[in-house]
Design an enzyme around this catalytic site. Sequence first.
Site, PDB file in Angstrom:
ATOM      1  CG  ASP A 192     -29.145  88.939 -15.965  1.00  0.00           C
ATOM      2  OD1 ASP A 192     -29.837  89.927 -15.671  1.00  0.00           O
ATOM      3  OD2 ASP A 192     -28.151  88.999 -16.710  1.00  0.00           O
ATOM      4  CD  GLU A 231     -32.810  65.530 -10.090  1.00  0.00           C
ATOM      5  OE1 GLU A 231     -31.878  65.504  -9.246  1.00  0.00           O
ATOM      6  OE2 GLU A 231     -32.633  65.401 -11.307  1.00  0.00           O
TER       7      GLU A 231
END
Length: 543
Positions: free
Chosen positions: A209, A277
């Site tokens: 957002d 990751e």
Amino acid sequence: MSLNDPKDAREWWRDAVIYQVYVRSFADSDGDGIGDLPGITARLPYLRDLGVDAVWLTPFYTSPQKDHGYDVADYTDVDPLFGTLADADALVARAHELGLKLIVDLVPNHSSSAHEWFQAALAAGRGSPERARYLFRDGRGPDGAEPPNNWNSVFGGPAWTRVEDGQWYLHLFDSSQPDFDWRNPEVGDLFESVLRFWLDRGVDGFRVDVAHGLVKEASLRDQIVEDGEEPRSGADINGTEAAPERSMVERTLRDEPMWDQPEVHDVYRRWHRVLAEYPGDRMAVAEAWTQTPESMARFVRSDEMSQSFNFAWLVSPWSASAFREVVEGTFAALADVHADPTWVLSNHDVIRHVTRYGGGAQGLARARAATLTMLALPGSSYLYQGEELGLEQVDVEPEFRQDPSWFRTGEVGRDGCRVPMPWSGQEPPFGFGPGTAQPWLPQPASWAGRTAEAQEGDAHSTLAFYRRALQARRSLTGTAIELLDLRPDVLAFRRDDVVAVLNCGTTPLDLAAAGLSGEVLASSAPAIADGVLPADTAVWLRG
């Protein structure tokens, strides 16, 4: 015009269809009139059958709900209004069982004023480490009674509120949504931990957002405005003319020290490393209302965000030439960064596109035609809940409105696109939840013919159209398009062996006379008779 097409397998999000669920308005499991996570979980088969690839959920975190969840008090828990963490885990698991990816909303520009950090900042006082997590400043004038600068809130009125000890804090949105100071490393550490919390629970990505707003110009200087103008912050959230100067068609630039600062990209480089990751091509998409296509493209450089919302089509008029400029501008801007575009026509902040395109039968015809054309373009398409039912904007009566922008400005606000989904039955709540009471925003009685149940068996319904279009989209190949020159009021392009044609004019188009032929793969109208494409209609031709 072409997309980046790496030799290895393309990540799932590059050409996905992603369906936005406005959590409080999708499905209610417990009869309180507000949608919740178990309600969404129960409706996931509907979304699988619709043919989407992923679901994006608006915020469901602990919140006072001053801005319906975009005021977050705890980023790592579920508000009891929507369920529990166990419900969130069950939703993720069920989505994955059905072959759907799950994206959650992240709100990093500001917290709720109820967040423990902000409460600590109020208690700690001037110059404290607690206040340094937010943008507290002394006021101007002899007694500090004037705001620190001339910035205004997106929701109307000053972007500053004064606290008891005389200092002011910045809130680019509601006063209950204080902005973080992203120059403070504690803030970055907090949000890395939030990312990891939800990634560890299995979410596939984040919609970010106000992604362009995290970092403000360090001096917090006044915004420079033209004589006679008021300072403005951000887009017109009512959506009728949502930030046309930010579109790729019109590039009127204005001074915005509160938006799109260079340092914001350091945040997303860090997030990129975190996402990398985790297995499964985790992604992030930016809600970034930038002023030029070039600035939008910076958010999707190879070491930053996966995608950025492309609002240019959403803010364009019904015009083949305007749509063509959007397509050309989008591909040109993304070429240098080898990124993939996104396409969107509606969301929870703007007027539904059936209504924007005129409403009634014409608005629906245009909405279906624009959707089919959008779905033919390479890249990701974002759908907003209820558009597959052909829902229009609702004129919510003033006594029922809940959007904070309504209370701050007196403008209608965004409630009209957030009215809960009609699923079944002949009267409200139309299967939205158990019981007979109207939900948190009242549904119009005229929706009886627009419910999912009412459209289920109708081959000519908008729901059936969406299912056919999404199925046909899966057969599209190639990541390049060639724009075709037909009539000025017609947008046409070739993608591999498919030609998409959109007639924005008032007269039919003779496809054969235009040199077009082939099998009708999909159309926005029930049939394309005698090789003639009617006004306000789109078609895909293969061959």
